[in-house]
Motif scaffolding. Structure first.
Motif, PDB file in Angstrom:
ATOM      1  N   LYS A   1      -3.740   7.498   4.494  1.00  0.00           N
ATOM      2  CA  LYS A   1      -2.883   6.338   4.248  1.00  0.00           C
ATOM      3  C   LYS A   1      -3.070   5.301   5.353  1.00  0.00           C
ATOM      4  O   LYS A   1      -3.147   4.101   5.089  1.00  0.00           O
ATOM      5  CB  LYS A   1      -1.431   6.774   4.167  1.00  0.00           C
ATOM      6  CG  LYS A   1      -0.466   5.656   3.870  1.00  0.00           C
ATOM      7  CD  LYS A   1       0.948   6.214   3.792  1.00  0.00           C
ATOM      8  CE  LYS A   1       1.962   5.124   3.753  1.00  0.00           C
ATOM      9  NZ  LYS A   1       2.027   4.332   4.964  1.00  0.00           N
TER      10      LYS A   1
ATOM     11  N   ARG B   1      -3.184  13.537   4.910  1.00  0.00           N
ATOM     12  CA  ARG B   1      -2.812  12.519   3.943  1.00  0.00           C
ATOM     13  C   ARG B   1      -2.292  11.276   4.663  1.00  0.00           C
ATOM     14  O   ARG B   1      -2.584  10.147   4.288  1.00  0.00           O
ATOM     15  CB  ARG B   1      -1.769  13.077   2.974  1.00  0.00           C
ATOM     16  CG  ARG B   1      -1.675  12.331   1.704  1.00  0.00           C
ATOM     17  CD  ARG B   1      -0.875  13.029   0.622  1.00  0.00           C
ATOM     18  NE  ARG B   1       0.057  14.045   1.019  1.00  0.00           N
ATOM     19  CZ  ARG B   1      -0.244  15.340   1.152  1.00  0.00           C
ATOM     20  NH1 ARG B   1      -1.464  15.770   0.919  1.00  0.00           N
ATOM     21  NH2 ARG B   1       0.658  16.223   1.511  1.00  0.00           N
ATOM     22  N   GLN B   2      -1.528  11.476   5.745  1.00  0.00           N
ATOM     23  CA  GLN B   2      -1.035  10.337   6.525  1.00  0.00           C
ATOM     24  C   GLN B   2      -2.201   9.585   7.159  1.00  0.00           C
ATOM     25  O   GLN B   2      -2.204   8.357   7.207  1.00  0.00           O
ATOM     26  CB  GLN B   2      -0.049  10.805   7.601  1.00  0.00           C
ATOM     27  CG  GLN B   2       0.565   9.677   8.395  1.00  0.00           C
ATOM     28  CD  GLN B   2       1.385   8.724   7.553  1.00  0.00           C
ATOM     29  OE1 GLN B   2       2.146   9.139   6.695  1.00  0.00           O
ATOM     30  NE2 GLN B   2       1.218   7.431   7.782  1.00  0.00           N
TER      31      GLN B   2
ATOM     32  N   PHE C   1       0.280   4.151  -2.707  1.00  0.00           N
ATOM     33  CA  PHE C   1      -0.084   5.469  -2.190  1.00  0.00           C
ATOM     34  C   PHE C   1       0.924   6.519  -2.654  1.00  0.00           C
ATOM     35  O   PHE C   1       0.549   7.604  -3.089  1.00  0.00           O
ATOM     36  CB  PHE C   1      -0.163   5.431  -0.660  1.00  0.00           C
ATOM     37  CG  PHE C   1      -0.740   6.676  -0.055  1.00  0.00           C
ATOM     38  CD1 PHE C   1      -2.117   6.854  -0.026  1.00  0.00           C
ATOM     39  CD2 PHE C   1       0.065   7.663   0.467  1.00  0.00           C
ATOM     40  CE1 PHE C   1      -2.671   7.991   0.525  1.00  0.00           C
ATOM     41  CE2 PHE C   1      -0.479   8.803   1.017  1.00  0.00           C
ATOM     42  CZ  PHE C   1      -1.847   8.971   1.046  1.00  0.00           C
ATOM     43  N   THR C   2       2.206   6.185  -2.590  1.00  0.00           N
ATOM     44  CA  THR C   2       3.257   7.139  -2.960  1.00  0.00           C
ATOM     45  C   THR C   2       3.204   7.469  -4.452  1.00  0.00           C
ATOM     46  O   THR C   2       3.426   8.616  -4.839  1.00  0.00           O
ATOM     47  CB  THR C   2       4.638   6.566  -2.595  1.00  0.00           C
ATOM     48  OG1 THR C   2       4.642   6.264  -1.195  1.00  0.00           O
ATOM     49  CG2 THR C   2       5.745   7.544  -2.878  1.00  0.00           C
TER      50      THR C   2
ATOM     51  N   THR D   1       0.824  -1.212   0.000  1.00  0.00           N
ATOM     52  CA  THR D   1       0.000   0.000   0.000  1.00  0.00           C
ATOM     53  C   THR D   1       0.856   1.258   0.000  1.00  0.00           C
ATOM     54  O   THR D   1       0.431   2.286  -0.521  1.00  0.00           O
ATOM     55  CB  THR D   1      -0.960   0.015   1.201  1.00  0.00           C
ATOM     56  OG1 THR D   1      -0.211  -0.145   2.405  1.00  0.00           O
ATOM     57  CG2 THR D   1      -1.995  -1.075   1.094  1.00  0.00           C
ATOM     58  N   ASN D   2       2.063   1.194   0.571  1.00  0.00           N
ATOM     59  CA  ASN D   2       2.936   2.371   0.565  1.00  0.00           C
ATOM     60  C   ASN D   2       3.320   2.755  -0.859  1.00  0.00           C
ATOM     61  O   ASN D   2       3.289   3.924  -1.216  1.00  0.00           O
ATOM     62  CB  ASN D   2       4.200   2.115   1.394  1.00  0.00           C
ATOM     63  CG  ASN D   2       3.911   2.053   2.871  1.00  0.00           C
ATOM     64  OD1 ASN D   2       3.010   2.727   3.352  1.00  0.00           O
ATOM     65  ND2 ASN D   2       4.645   1.234   3.586  1.00  0.00           N
TER      66      ASN D   2
ATOM     67  N   ASP E   1      -4.266   1.494   4.931  1.00  0.00           N
ATOM     68  CA  ASP E   1      -3.499   0.377   5.487  1.00  0.00           C
ATOM     69  C   ASP E   1      -4.378  -0.486   6.386  1.00  0.00           C
ATOM     70  O   ASP E   1      -4.316  -1.720   6.323  1.00  0.00           O
ATOM     71  CB  ASP E   1      -2.300   0.888   6.298  1.00  0.00           C
ATOM     72  CG  ASP E   1      -1.146   1.358   5.434  1.00  0.00           C
ATOM     73  OD1 ASP E   1      -1.115   1.001   4.238  1.00  0.00           O
ATOM     74  OD2 ASP E   1      -0.280   2.083   5.955  1.00  0.00           O
TER      75      ASP E   1
END
Length: 187
Positions: free
Chosen positions: A126, A122-123, A47-48, A43-44, A130
């Motif tokens: 995310k 945004r975090q 997302f990035t 997912t990182n 997750d």
């Protein structure tokens, strides 16, 4: 016997729901479980890759602004500003009470605070993605474990049936041998 991965059977077995009551996530997990496909994703990376230039810049500003390096460096700049203006006294470019410094600090805070908030929002998004993905992985793992237990129970039941048949065959053989041994010899 019906297919355990038939949607109606699986929906009832794993979720105790009718197929039309399943969420899209539950359907996706059942489909991947039936196909014996993984559900894990990075997912990182996903997302990035979706971040815009402005979002990446906001994250970078937030990471710098929230670091000890920034705090120490900014403290040194403030100390130098105050020290220099105090030493210059009458010729200082920002004499005490440092009104220009206050203006710069206020402008910095006014710009930096919303940028940090954007990065935190945004975090949080995310983190929610997750958590949702972790739920899917955990759900699939739980279904797989229960399915393995069912298979083990079925194998154990089959083994028990075979054992009982063997014991019955041995009892029948022993009974025949005892009958043969208990008969008087012919002759």
């Amino acid at each position: 016997m019906s297919d355990p991965w038939d949607l109606a059977t699986a929906a009832h077995r794993w979720f105790n729901l009718a197929p039309d009551k399943l969420t899209e996530r539950q359907r996706r997990v059942l489909k991947r479980t039936k196909a014996r496909r993984t559900i894990a994703l990075d997912t990182n990376a996903d997302f990035t890759q979706a971040l815009t230039f402005g979002q990446r810049l906001a994250d970078r500003v937030a990471s710098i602004g929230g670091s000890w390096g920034f705090i120490i460096g900014f403290g040194l700049v403030l100390a130098a500003w105050v020290g220099l203006n105090s030493l210059l006294a009458a010729r200082a470019f920002d004499p005490y009470p440092f009104i220009f410094l206050n203006l710069l600090l206020s402008m910095l805070a006014a710009i930096q605070a919303p940028i940090i908030m954007m990065s935190q929002n945004r975090q949080a998004l995310k983190d929610r993605l997750d958590a949702a993905h972790d739920y899917e992985v955990n759900l699939k793992a739980e279904i797989e474990i229960i399915a393995l237990h069912d298979k083990l129970d079925q194998m154990r039941s089959q083994d028990m049936e075979q054992l009982i048949r063997r014991q019955e065959d041995q009892i029948a053989l022993l009974t025949r041998l005892l009958d043969a041994a208990s008969r008087p010899p012919a002759g």
